[in-house]
Write an enzyme that holds these catalytic residues in place. Structure first.
Site, PDB file in Angstrom:
ATOM      1  N   GLU A   1      22.662 -70.228 -10.652  1.00 51.40           N
ATOM      2  CA  GLU A   1      23.265 -70.238 -11.975  1.00 51.40           C
ATOM      3  C   GLU A   1      24.606 -70.946 -11.826  1.00 51.40           C
ATOM      4  O   GLU A   1      25.406 -70.582 -10.953  1.00 51.40           O
ATOM      5  CB  GLU A   1      23.476 -68.800 -12.473  1.00 51.40           C
ATOM      6  CG  GLU A   1      24.013 -68.783 -13.888  1.00 51.40           C
ATOM      7  CD  GLU A   1      24.279 -67.385 -14.438  1.00 51.40           C
ATOM      8  OE1 GLU A   1      23.928 -66.391 -13.777  1.00 51.40           O
ATOM      9  OE2 GLU A   1      24.847 -67.312 -15.533  1.00 51.40           O
TER      10      GLU A   1
ATOM     11  N   ARG B   1      19.083 -60.173   0.995  1.00 56.74           N
ATOM     12  CA  ARG B   1      20.191 -61.113   0.880  1.00 56.74           C
ATOM     13  C   ARG B   1      21.088 -61.003   2.108  1.00 56.74           C
ATOM     14  O   ARG B   1      21.033 -60.034   2.854  1.00 56.74           O
ATOM     15  CB  ARG B   1      20.973 -60.876  -0.403  1.00 56.74           C
ATOM     16  CG  ARG B   1      21.633 -59.519  -0.512  1.00 56.74           C
ATOM     17  CD  ARG B   1      22.069 -59.220  -1.939  1.00 56.74           C
ATOM     18  NE  ARG B   1      23.115 -60.105  -2.407  1.00 56.74           N
ATOM     19  CZ  ARG B   1      22.993 -60.888  -3.483  1.00 56.74           C
ATOM     20  NH1 ARG B   1      21.891 -60.901  -4.178  1.00 56.74           N
ATOM     21  NH2 ARG B   1      23.997 -61.643  -3.871  1.00 56.74           N
TER      22      ARG B   1
ATOM     23  N   LYS C   1      29.733 -63.586  -6.521  1.00 60.60           N
ATOM     24  CA  LYS C   1      30.486 -64.580  -7.281  1.00 60.60           C
ATOM     25  C   LYS C   1      31.597 -63.929  -8.086  1.00 60.60           C
ATOM     26  O   LYS C   1      32.675 -64.486  -8.208  1.00 60.60           O
ATOM     27  CB  LYS C   1      29.539 -65.350  -8.196  1.00 60.60           C
ATOM     28  CG  LYS C   1      28.847 -66.483  -7.474  1.00 60.60           C
ATOM     29  CD  LYS C   1      28.114 -67.350  -8.461  1.00 60.60           C
ATOM     30  CE  LYS C   1      26.629 -67.247  -8.224  1.00 60.60           C
ATOM     31  NZ  LYS C   1      25.840 -67.854  -9.271  1.00 60.60           N
TER      32      LYS C   1
END
Ligand code: ATP
Ligand code: MG
Length: 581
Positions: free
Chosen positions: A56, A282, A292
């Protein structure tokens, strides 16, 4: 000087040898590659392998993304005709920006991967997504809900209680279609209505309790401008984008495990081609945050110099720090792929960096904490010019020359007035070698009024020119140096971990991750470096003998070098410390 690193353990906390990576198949494949090999064997996708990396564009890529990039592009590269798309998942106009779109492309390229001509945007599919949503409505599989966001949350139920159906759930198809078209036309305010899938408010999987597909958001989109005021949700958009692009294996992180049911439902209900979603753990790194939201906070609150601050775990940050992309790829290969979350030791990444840099950097001399060495029996105004190899084991690096004179800069730490027994550097009465130059013997010290060492004095042995003597006399220490006459002042930024806590994501009561920032994560000093070091360009990596790997920063100007410390050599000093103990 030994700087051969020893491999640190690759994981911490889990006790396993390979960062919690699951057992590999007999063919040596991780579980994802095993699934793909099996699919190829059964012809499930006619032997096609097509992955995608779907960021994104709402922030800069970080080391966690590198794991996903290496996995997705890596797998594609391992198969004949394999492909990996770069797709911007740009469905949230409020947080996204072209700045991020540009940086993401730069970072993926820098890591060494190519999407060829396959760069896509989810926003390219907005019209198609809209048409498919109308189809869901017409098939009685979606409805316009007019509950408020808060009510929708309440009606959702909990993990232990089923949800409640919205009073708008059984609106007739015509009414739904009419409202949805008017939503698109901009007739309603943000939040007035949403489009929801009609699935099952009692599903044990909360994701399946009539998930929202579209919301009204009267916001400008960085690509579609003001063409839309309704935007599709991630879950709805992602599976359809994968389907449109003919993706075979849609690899994502574990938190999407529950969303797989919706992924499958959406494509099945619409009768569309369905890729297979596969989840993996992850990356989590010690002394690092990889979210983020947190990285944005570090930037906007000014805790770092920006997204590309050399302490940031962003790809632009580690690039500026001097990490080579090969080291990141090696790191990702070593940590492997697992189905269970684990924490990887940052030391493993540094190990990969050192290993790579050791092989490819020229070695020069710079003094980061300078003190003056005066050679009292060396004539004033006289110089020796020495030619020195830029790499002691690799002639292809060539040579550089350096002047030696009566006054030199040496490392403050290389002198002790009162030294422990096994201190092999400068101390009164002890002889050491000045790298590639002469043997010198310490004769004394000059101090200022406060008792700080101002000058170290010594005499040199003219017979030891080049750094050895005819009589074969041995010295135990070799020091780096730079002549006072030629030393170029350089700004050197010494970096330590950004956080003091091994897991800064785990916060104590009343604290935030910001409280664990290391106040000494950046120390700026003025060093003296040999003239040749000032000739390198921004981004070039070198080794300062005995001190570590450094990278020329973009802030450097002609004649004004600025170096970031990429990594220390560590082991060379560990030996000295051991000997002193
Ligand atoms: P963040 O939580 O930092 O905001 P994100 O997952 O929202 O990250 P995206 O831009 O959606 O960020 O991520 C793009 C891809 O990178 C996704 O497939 C995501 O699963 C993957 N990814 C993100 N963070 C990690 C990580 N720490 N380890 C491995 N893959 C990751
Ligand atoms: Mg995401």
């Amino acid at each position: 000087m030994s700087n051969t690193p020893s491999s640190p353990s690759s994981s911490s906390g889990t006790g396993s040898a390979a960062a919690g990576a699951d057992a590999k198949s007999p063919a040596g494949l991780d579980f994802i590659r095993t699934i793909i090999a099996d699919d190829n064997a059964t012809g499930k996708y006619q032997g096609r392998v097509h992955t995608r990396f779907p960021p994104e564009p709402n922030g800069y890529l970080h080391l966690g993304h590198a794991k996903s990039i290496c996995l997705n592009f890596g797998i594609a590269g391992e198969h004949e005709g394999g492909k990996c798309n770069l797709r911007f998942d740009d469905t949230n106009p409020v947080r996204e920006d072209v700045e991020y779109v540009d940086s993401i492309q730069e970072d993926v390229r820098w890591l060494g991967f190519s999407w060829d001509d396959r760069m896509f945007y989810a926003s390219d599919y907005f019209e198609r997504l809209y048409q498919l949503a109308e189809k869901l409505i017409m098939d009685g599989k979606a409805y316009v809900d007019s509950l408020s966001a808060e009510q929708i949350r309440e009606y959702r139920g909990t993990l232990t209680e089923p949800g409640k159906e919205s009073p708008y759930r059984n609106r007739p198809v015509e009414e739904n279609l009419d409202l949805f078209r008017r939503m698109r036309a901009g007739e309603f305010a943000d939040g007035a209505h949403v489009l929801r899938a009609k699935i099952d408010m009692a599903s044990p999987n909360m994701v399946m309790r009539d998930p929202t597909l579209y919301r009204i958001r009267k916001a400008h989109h960085h690509r579609t401008g003001d063409a839309w005021c309704i935007y599709p949700m991630y879950d709805y958009t992602h599976c359809i984008s994968d389907s449109i692009e003919g993706i075979t294996h849609s690899i994502c992180t574990l938190e999407f495990e529950n969303n797989r049911e919706l992924y499958d439902w959406t494509l099945q209900t619409l009768g569309l081609y369905r890729p297979q979603q596969i989840e993996f753990a992850r990356l989590n790194l010690t002394y690092t945050v990889l979210s983020k939201r947190k990285l944005i906070q570090l930037v906007t609150e000014g805790h770092v110099r920006g997204w590309d601050d050399p302490r940031m775990p962003t790809l632009s940050g580690v690039r500026r720090r001097g990490f080579p992309p090969e080291a990141l790829r090696e790191f990702c290969a070593r940590i492997g792929i697992a189905k269970a979350d684990s924490m990887v030791d940052y030391a493993l990444l540094e190990f990969c960096v050192r290993e790579k840099l050791n092989a490819v950097t020229p070695r020069l001399m710079g003094v980061v904490d300078p003190v003056k060495l005066v050679i009292t029996n060396y004539p004033e105004g006289q110089f020796d010019t020495f030619t020195m190899p830029l790499h002691p084991e690799d002639e292809s690096y060539g040579n550089r020359t350096m002047r030696f004179g009566r006054e030199l800069w040496i490392e403050r730490d290389d002198f002790r007035e009162e030294a422990p027994k096994k201190f092999f550097r400068l101390t009164p009465g002890q002889e050491v070698r000045l790298r590639y130059a002469y043997y010198v013997t310490c004769t004394g010290v000059v101090k200022d009024a406060e008792g700080n060492v101002k000058e170290v004095h010594c005499t040199y042995d003219p017979e030891s020119k080049g750094g050895s003597t005819e009589d074969g006399r041995k010295v135990k220490g070799t020091l780096h140096w730079v002549s006072v006459a030629d030393g170029v002042p350089a700004e050197v930024r010494l970096y330590e971990p950004l956080f003091l806590k091994e897991n800064p994501n785990q916060v104590e009561e009343g604290k935030t991750f910001i409280d664990y920032l290391n106040p000494d994560s950046e120390k700026v000093v003025t060093a003296y470096v040999e003239p040749h070091l000032a000739t390198y360009g921004a981004g070039e990596r070198v080794q300062f003998e005995r001190l570590g790997y450094f990278c020329m920063d973009k802030d450097a100007q002609p004649g004004k070098p600025v170096f970031n410390r990429t990594a220390t050599l560590r082991d060379s000093w560990a030996r000295v410390e051991r000997n002193q103990g």
